[in-house]
Enzyme design. Structure first.
Site, PDB file in Angstrom:
ATOM      1  CG  ASP A  14      -1.746   1.225   1.361  1.00 32.80           C
ATOM      2  OD1 ASP A  14      -2.429   1.542   0.372  1.00 32.80           O
ATOM      3  OD2 ASP A  14      -1.733   1.895   2.405  1.00 32.80           O
ATOM      4  CB  SER A  15       0.207   4.764  -0.706  1.00 30.76           C
ATOM      5  OG  SER A  15      -0.995   4.800   0.035  1.00 30.76           O
ATOM      6  CB  CYS A  77      -2.857   1.135  -2.522  1.00 34.78           C
ATOM      7  SG  CYS A  77      -3.016   2.869  -2.895  1.00 34.78           S
ATOM      8  CD  GLU A 156      -1.920   8.297   6.900  1.00 37.81           C
ATOM      9  OE1 GLU A 156      -0.894   8.944   7.122  1.00 37.81           O
ATOM     10  OE2 GLU A 156      -1.974   7.336   6.106  1.00 37.81           O
ATOM     11  CB  CYS A 192     -10.069   5.155   0.278  1.00 37.78           C
ATOM     12  SG  CYS A 192      -8.554   5.827   0.986  1.00 37.78           S
ATOM     13  CG  HIS A 194      -6.530   5.891   5.111  1.00 43.95           C
ATOM     14  ND1 HIS A 194      -5.798   5.321   4.101  1.00 43.95           N
ATOM     15  CD2 HIS A 194      -5.646   6.505   5.931  1.00 43.95           C
ATOM     16  CE1 HIS A 194      -4.518   5.592   4.282  1.00 43.95           C
ATOM     17  NE2 HIS A 194      -4.396   6.312   5.400  1.00 43.95           N
TER      18      HIS A 194
END
Ligand code: DGL
Length: 276
Positions: A14-15, A77, A156, A192, A194
């Site tokens: 993932d990023s 991702c 985050e 996504c 997140h």
């Protein structure tokens, strides 16, 4: 007799830290598998970058995983799945799976009205990858996408359970619902890594807005699909002992472990830094 099991690890990248939601979902359905997770934390976010850059980053992540003898790669991702899945499958011999197709299949299966919403990063939404994947399955499907770029930094920062997050969620969802074609929306893809962390805030807000919309979590859909894909290729490991996960990051390992706690049940430990 030939060994029908393959104990090599599954590579997941993932990023950054968000892909841990996907790893967590996969570990729940495949608890005996070993994993190498790569978080490209030095180059996160991918979501605002050009398709060319995203492909370049994704190829370099996959090279790192292939060098560690993985038997398959999962692009956790959404942004990288949207832009780089075909490039990676063309470039590498190991099978590469993304999150877009499994989530699209699930959403098309679940919708009753035939109207599916997608929320994700700017790069994912502008790629149209979810729309294409769903139309391939059902050409009659109606879709409506919205980029929600503020969700990633909120998560985050560990701000998912705050008033600020609820306000931001409401602002975006109102926009989605008011937008053309959203009137009959009954399914919403959390497109996504997140967004599963904001699941409660999203479903509470939809309830407040009197919307009966089912959330489609791409992490769960990808995990369920991966079991079938590995089984079909005889790539599953023996179910005799719990699997292990190794974590690689391209920036600060301590920061990754700290933020990683909000993304999975067992927080990532023994995180190792690598340069790409
Ligand atoms: N992992 C990205 C995704 O799922 C979100 C974070 C980023 O923009 O890199 O699209």
């Amino acid at each position: 007799m030939e060994n029908r099991f393959d104990s090599r690890p599954i590579g997941v990248f993932d990023s950054g830290v968000g892909g841990l939601t996907v790893l967590d979902a996969i570990r729940r359905v495949l608890p005996c598998e070993n994993f190498v997770y790569l978080g490209d934390t030095a180059r996160v976010p991918y979501g605002n970058r050009t398709p060319q850059t995203i492909v370049r980053y994704a190829v370099s992540c996959a090279q790192q995983l292939v060098a560690r003898d993985v038997k398959a790669i999962v692009i956790a991702c959404n942004t990288a799945s949207a832009h780089a899945l075909d490039a990676l499958n063309a470039e590498f011999d190991v099978p590469v799976f993304g999150v877009i197709e499994p989530a699209s299949r699930r959403a098309v299966h679940e919708t009753r009205s035939g109207h599916v919403g997608i929320i994700g990063t700017r790069a994912t939404i502008s790629s149209g990858a979810y729309e294409r994947a769903m139309r391939k399955i059902d050409p009659q499907i109606h879709t409506c996408g919205l980029a929600c770029p503020l969700f990633v930094p909120l998560v985050e920062e560990g701000w998912a359970d705050t008033e600020v997050a609820r306000l931001v969620v409401r602002e975006y969802l109102e926009k989605l619902i008011q937008s053309a074609g959203a009137a009959e929306l009954d399914t919403l893809i959390l497109g996504c890594t997140h967004y599963p962390v904001l699941k409660k805030q999203i479903s509470d807000t939809l309830a407040e807005l009197a919307q009966h919309i089912t959330l489609c979590d791409c992490a769960e859909a990808t995990a369920d699909d991966l079991v079938r894909q590995l089984e079909a290729r005889s790539l599953l490991t023996a179910r005799d002992k719990p699997g292990r996960s190794a974590y690689l990051v391209t920036d600060d390992p301590v920061q990754f472990s700290m933020i990683g706690r909000s993304f999975m049940q067992d927080p990532p430990d023994n995180v190792v830094h690598i340069d790409i």
